[in-house]
Design a protein around this motif. Sequence first.
Motif, PDB file in Angstrom:
ATOM      1  N   LEU A  38      21.951  60.192  27.532  1.00  0.00           N
ATOM      2  CA  LEU A  38      21.417  59.098  28.445  1.00  0.00           C
ATOM      3  C   LEU A  38      20.630  59.489  29.647  1.00  0.00           C
ATOM      4  O   LEU A  38      19.475  58.664  29.753  1.00  0.00           O
ATOM      5  CB  LEU A  38      22.727  58.372  29.008  1.00  0.00           C
ATOM      6  N   LYS A 109      26.194  53.438  32.678  1.00  0.00           N
ATOM      7  CA  LYS A 109      26.092  53.094  31.200  1.00  0.00           C
ATOM      8  C   LYS A 109      27.305  53.561  30.736  1.00  0.00           C
ATOM      9  O   LYS A 109      28.084  52.799  29.776  1.00  0.00           O
ATOM     10  CB  LYS A 109      24.797  53.654  30.520  1.00  0.00           C
ATOM     11  N   GLN A 112      30.555  51.526  30.559  1.00  0.00           N
ATOM     12  CA  GLN A 112      30.592  50.479  29.363  1.00  0.00           C
ATOM     13  C   GLN A 112      31.298  50.967  28.303  1.00  0.00           C
ATOM     14  O   GLN A 112      31.864  50.176  27.248  1.00  0.00           O
ATOM     15  CB  GLN A 112      29.030  49.789  29.219  1.00  0.00           C
TER      16      GLN A 112
END
Length: 135
Positions: A38, A109, A112
Motif C-alpha cells: 500500500l 486501509k 479494513q
Amino acid sequence: MGLPDFMKYKDKFTPKEFVEKIQRIAKRAGAKMVYGALILFYTLDSDKVSVKDKAIIIGALGYLISPLDAIPDAIPLAGLSDDLAVLIYVIHKVWGEVSEEVKLKAKAKLTQWFEEDEIKEADNLFLEDPNQGPV
C-alpha cells in the motif's frame, strides 16, 4: 538469487488488479506485506517521486500481483517471501519520497482488512527515525 527485472511486469499492473490481488492475499500475506504494498501503491500518486522510481514501483507491484513468481505464492510460508523481498527493496529505494500522508493512508486501509493486533505487525516495517529508512 538476484532480484527480478521489475520492468517485465509493467504491463501486468493496473490499480484494479492490484486492489483485487491484495484483498485476496491480505490475510495470508500479513499486515506487514500489505502495508508495504500500500505504501508503494499510494506513493505512485506523489509528485515528489521521479518517473524512474515510479517505473520501479509499478514493476514491483506488478511482480506482486503476477501469477508468475520466482517462488510460487501457493507454497506455504515461502511463497510470498520473494514478493516481500521485492517490496522491501523498492521501499528502501524510494523511502525518502514517502510522505507521512501516504503512511497514514496505508495504515487506514489496513484497518479494513486486519484486526488491530494484526496491524501492529506492520509497525516493524519502519524504524523510528524515518531518515534511516525501513527495517
